[in-house]
Design an enzyme around this catalytic site. Structure first.
Site, PDB file in Angstrom:
ATOM      1  N   HIS A 244       3.249  32.912-106.494  1.00 18.74           N
ATOM      2  CA  HIS A 244       2.486  31.675-106.586  1.00 18.74           C
ATOM      3  C   HIS A 244       1.750  31.653-107.923  1.00 18.74           C
ATOM      4  O   HIS A 244       1.241  32.673-108.373  1.00 18.74           O
ATOM      5  CB  HIS A 244       1.486  31.594-105.430  1.00 18.74           C
ATOM      6  CG  HIS A 244       0.764  30.290-105.338  1.00 18.74           C
ATOM      7  ND1 HIS A 244      -0.353  30.016-106.091  1.00 18.74           N
ATOM      8  CD2 HIS A 244       1.009  29.187-104.588  1.00 18.74           C
ATOM      9  CE1 HIS A 244      -0.774  28.792-105.799  1.00 18.74           C
ATOM     10  NE2 HIS A 244       0.040  28.275-104.903  1.00 18.74           N
ATOM     11  N   ASP A 365       2.457  22.209 -99.755  1.00 19.28           N
ATOM     12  CA  ASP A 365       1.330  22.723-100.541  1.00 19.28           C
ATOM     13  C   ASP A 365       0.011  22.253 -99.936  1.00 19.28           C
ATOM     14  O   ASP A 365      -0.939  21.910-100.636  1.00 19.28           O
ATOM     15  CB  ASP A 365       1.414  22.313-102.006  1.00 19.28           C
ATOM     16  CG  ASP A 365       0.735  23.314-102.937  1.00 19.28           C
ATOM     17  OD1 ASP A 365       0.055  24.227-102.424  1.00 19.28           O
ATOM     18  OD2 ASP A 365       0.875  23.173-104.164  1.00 19.28           O
TER      19      ASP A 365
END
Length: 404
Positions: A244, A365
């Site tokens: 990430h 997300d």
């Protein structure tokens, strides 16, 4: 009752921290964003087509009170790290309080500064509020991971302890809602040996589904040999490592300090894409050929750059590189991508055609992106039924070993 997020000098334990961190969501009356997100989604969103498909969202953030408290203290100490810009807004900004009149609506999702101040209650909620958002929008499962910055900005001992605690809490949430949640474990790269032990515990004991690392740690990347125990553990356990992004490391930070381009608008993709390219060109992926890596945000732009990467980065093209394969060969062998935060049907089509349908997964997300537009995107994209099923859930079930 006070609406202050934290009480100064109070001892922090799980119960105290949770009460303090949740205060603004319940007492100060923070506005529910569901209506805002729905109205935002109604603008220029094509109608849903096709039959109902199972949806596993594969990059969905959560937080625990103890890590939130530690991040808040980190932001108060300050520093030059670019991540502090966003973190201070989420964890230590004055709260937004609902207006006494109904004429003042919550901030639109396009107001990133204001909406960031509404994130913490959503991150902390691993029960009713999150499930209600999922139910309202037809999302079957969240693949949960500890939100940015994870434990990677803390001192080593603190990071190791908080990683273990976070993974335990994640496993508890999955046990409460086994059909709605799966999880990616965090770990502390500050101590690679302890990280490998926690990775093994997370898979073999906690039965989590993989790992997530927030890219660089102490401005260092996973191609460095001291981090190889982490890569070795992920490969041996057969569990994917989600890289990430975070804001660019100090050595590349200067051009990103202005105009707030350090974050999701640009800096995140540049930073995470650079991390992935370091793994490819260093030759690390030749040492760990079965390592599975996941990149979010439609592959952090790398799928669209593969032709040029191959042209400039073929084996032997330049001294100082150790890669035995072309970048595109590593990408197709070792990487999968998710759609998190990129709801562009042309980008999705290109990624499927370039990488293969088995390498692309859907994501929202959450809570940084609204749910409704992401759902509309996967339901309305021009895909065959088989393609839609693979992107929406089948690939996630296979890659992350989630029960169908």
């Amino acid at each position: 009752m006070s609406t202050k997020l934290y009480e100064e000098n109070a001892p922090v334990n799980r119960r105290t921290a949770l009460v303090q961190l949740s205060a603004l969501a319940t007492v100060a009356g923070w506005p529910d964003q569901a209506g805002v997100l729905t109205s935002h989604a109604d603008v220029n969103t094509p109608p849903t087509v096709g039959k109902r498909v199972r949806k596993i969202a594969t990059e969905e953030a959560f937080m625990i009170p103890e890590v939130a408290t530690a991040v808040r203290e980190l932001t108060r100490r300050g520093g030059s790290n670019l991540d502090l810009k966003l973190l201070s807004t989420i964890y230590d900004a004055p709260p937004l309080v609902a207006s006494a009149t109904s004429s003042q609506a919550p901030p639109p999702v396009s107001n990133r500064d204001a909406s960031s101040r509404l994130m913490l209650p959503k991150l902390l909620d691993l029960d009713d509020g999150r499930l209600a958002d999922m139910d309202e929008n037809g999302v079957d499962m969240h693949l949960l991971s500890l939100g940015l910055p994870g434990v990677q900005m803390f001192e080593t001992d603190q990071a190791v302890g908080l990683a273990r605690l976070s993974n335990d809490r994640l496993a508890e949430a999955i046990r409460r809602h086994p059909t709605r949640f799966a999880g990616l474990a965090c770990f502390a790269p500050q101590d690679p040996s302890e990280a490998a032990k926690e990775m093994e515990r997370s898979i073999n004991t906690l039965k989590l589904n993989g790992f997530l690392v927030n890219s660089h740690t102490g401005n260092a990347y996973l191609d460095e040999q001291r981090f190889w125990p982490i890569l070795e553990a992920a490969e041996a356990l057969g569990a994917p490592l989600y890289i990430h992004p975070r804001a660019p490391s100090d050595g590349m930070a200067a051009p990103f300090r202005d105009y707030r381009i350090e974050g999701a608008i640009w800096g995140y993709a540049i930073e995470a894409g650079t991390h992935a390219l370091r793994l490819m060109l260093s030759g690390v992926l030749d040492r760990f050929p079965r390592l599975k890596i996941v990149l979010g945000h439609m592959g952090e732009a790398l799928p669209f750059w593969l032709w040029r990467l191959d042209f400039m980065g073929a084996p032997g093209a330049r001294a100082g590189r150790g890669n035995q394969l072309k970048p595109s060969e590593y990408f197709k062998r070792n990487f999968s991508i998710t759609t998190s935060g990129v709801e562009d049907p042309l980008a999705l089509r290109f990624s499927i055609d370039k990488l293969g349908i088995d390498s692309v997964m859907w994501a929202i997300d959450y809570p940084y992106q609204p749910t409704a537009p992401a759902v509309s995107f996967i339901e309305s994209a021009t895909l065959t039924d088989q393609e839609r099923a693979k992107v929406a859930h089948v690939n996630a079930e296979r890659i992350f070993r989630i029960a169908g």
